[in-house]
Design an enzyme around this catalytic site. Structure first.
Site, short mmCIF file in Angstrom:
data_model
loop_
_atom_site.label_atom_id
_atom_site.label_comp_id
_atom_site.label_asym_id
_atom_site.label_seq_id
_atom_site.Cartn_x
_atom_site.Cartn_y
_atom_site.Cartn_z
N ASP A 79 59.16 8.22 -14.90
CA ASP A 79 58.13 8.90 -14.30
C ASP A 79 58.82 8.58 -12.73
O ASP A 79 58.86 7.14 -12.47
CB ASP A 79 57.06 9.03 -14.34
N GLU A 146 54.58 4.67 -15.52
CA GLU A 146 53.87 4.08 -15.11
C GLU A 146 53.05 3.53 -13.22
O GLU A 146 52.59 2.84 -12.95
CB GLU A 146 55.52 3.01 -14.90
#
Length: 487
Positions: A79, A146
């Site tokens: 991400d 994350e």
């Protein structure tokens, strides 16, 4: 030097970076990139696992001669933080990033680049796709979310792994070996709103603070950059001491782990007081420019009349509580490390302020390399919330990564750097959340390091990646893998 993207993507790492840059992958929107990784593995007959959190684990056997070498876990996250310049037409849910080269740097056009941590994905794919790079058996894990909660790493099932050597590829400085990081927790203070109506003589205005640099709330917290929501709180407080006005809305920032660059309020003021408000704004703009002449010299404040279909505003009590929260919620460095010179030990960032129909929410990212210090800052946040009348929500609590001076993988990377470059690599700790801490809690005896190329202004639309550094760091990485052969 690469003159265009076509030339650049002839390099295997940038070929894969360009491919994933065409796939939307903001935190919480990882289905497409996760499925892409699964297809990549399946097309190469590699063992692949996709879990319910959309984490992807890909395993590759050791090359000839490396069968006896220790298994290596390689990790990054899929991400990215999605920020764009104001006025930029870009839908992060579906639009590909528009890559461009400026000198020897790679940018996206008016948006974040996602080199944090797309470069780890590109490195991993290039390695998994290779037929000519010697390496031990690999267990590659690419996690989700994350940048927001670390829930991807937290959800990973450790039983999938056999390796005890862990190489994280989420660092941002070439020539530096990361060996420790801070833990963190996301704390939201929620203030209930009591609404009333603006006086009939009051008119809606849009008050905005902008022009700040922002940045990653861990990496950039020691650079003295201003927090737009904190500046807005100071301005709103001063206005309330001399000029009657009402607040309809307060907003600022986009991500809890990014220092907010802009903040806004919709206020209702009498036309008779507009000149006074503008005078105050001019005074505060000078104050902020003086305070921030080195860190944020482009700070500016604007006031513009706006149409409003509603005259609902915060009650005076809610207004007072909201301004108090903006003033008192801490931002910035709370303590410096006594063990590592120049390292921030503890900090907090008021990253996002939002107004809903029922609440004002203040989102904070708290970080510390000491567990008890982090817990104390959470206690302080709860105490402040009690005083102001807020509810507290706590999530995304992730552990610190403690320094291990006896780390064998650290020593190996130090040796190979010395062999390759004829000098010592800088061994560092960082005041940011790295997933190593999560995995070290899951896998007893894990030995970890983190590395990566030079990246600049991550989490902002000015994010850019050094092309030569990316290639150099890749070559250092695979050189060290080659050195892991057991004779």
């Amino acid at each position: 030097m690469y003159n265009n993207l076509q030339e650049l993507t002839q390099h295997i790492v940038f070929q894969y970076f360009a491919e994933i840059s065409a796939i939307p992958r903001g935190s919480g929107n990882e289905q497409a990139i996760s499925d892409y990784l699964v297809r990549f593995a399946q097309e190469r007959d590699l063992e692949v696992i996709q879990d319910t959190a959309l984490n992807v684990i890909i395993k590759k056997a050791a090359t000839v001669g490396y069968e006896s070498a220790p298994i290596i876990i390689i990790q990054g996250h899929m991400d990215m933080v999605c920020e764009k310049n104001k006025g930029t037409v870009h839908d992060f849910d579906k639009d590909p990033l528009q890559l461009r080269i400026v000198g020897d740097m790679l940018y996206a056009t008016d948006t974040t680049l996602g080199a944090d941590n797309g470069i780890a994905v590109a490195y991993a794919l290039a390695l998994l796709d290779s037929t000519d790079i010697p390496h031990p058996a690999l267990e590659v894990v690419i996690t989700t979310e994350e940048e927001t909660t670390m829930n991807g790493a937290i959800a990973v099932d450790a039983s999938h792994f056999t390796g005890k050597i862990f190489i994280n590829l989420d660092s941002e400085e070439d020539g530096k070996l990361l060996v420790s990081s801070a833990g963190g927790v996301h704390v939201t203070q929620v203030l209930p709103i009591v609404w009333t109506n603006a006086s009939h003589e009051q008119v809606a205005y849009h008050l905005q603070i902008k022009g700040l640099k922002g940045g990653h709330s861990g990496i950039s917290i020691d650079k003295g950059r201003a927090n737009s929501t904190k500046l807005l709180g100071r301005l709103l407080h001063d206005l309330s001491t001399e000029i009657p006005y009402s607040i309809q809305q307060i907003t600022g920032g986009l991500k809890s782990n990014a220092i907010p660059r802009e903040a806004q309020a919709v206020i209702f003021i009498s036309q008779n007081d507009v000149n006074k408000v503008n005078e105050k704004i001019a005074q505060w703009e000078l104050i902020f420019k003086n305070e921030l002449q080195l860190a944020d010299p482009d700070v500016s404040i604007s006031l513009e009349q706006k149409d409003s279909h509603s005259t609902a505003v915060l009650s005076e009590e809610t207004k007072h509580k909201a301004i108090t929260a903006l003033l008192l919620i801490p931002h910035g460095i709370q303590a410096m490390s006594m063990g590592i010179e120049g390292l921030v030990e503890s900090s907090t960032n008021l990253g996002v302020v939002t107004t809903t129909d029922t609440t004002i929410q203040f989102e904070n990212e708290i970080r510390s390399s000491i567990k008890s210090a982090k817990a104390n800052m959470v206690t302080q946040a709860k105490s402040l919330a009690d005083m102001v009348g807020c509810e507290v929500l706590i999530d995304a609590d992730y552990p610190e990564w403690p320094y291990n001076p006896e780390s064998q993988v650290k020593k190996l990377f130090e040796e190979t750097y010395r062999e390759k470059y004829g000098k010592d690599i800088d061994v560092i700790a960082v005041h940011a959340g790295i997933e190593c801490g999560v995995f070290m809690e899951k896998i007893p005896g894990l030995d970890a390091v983190s590395l990566g190329p030079d990246m600049y202004h991550v989490h902002t639309p000015d994010e850019h990646l050094s092309i030569p550094s990316t290639i150099n760091n890749w070559e250092y990485f695979i050189y060290t893998l080659k050195r892991m052969k057991v004779d």
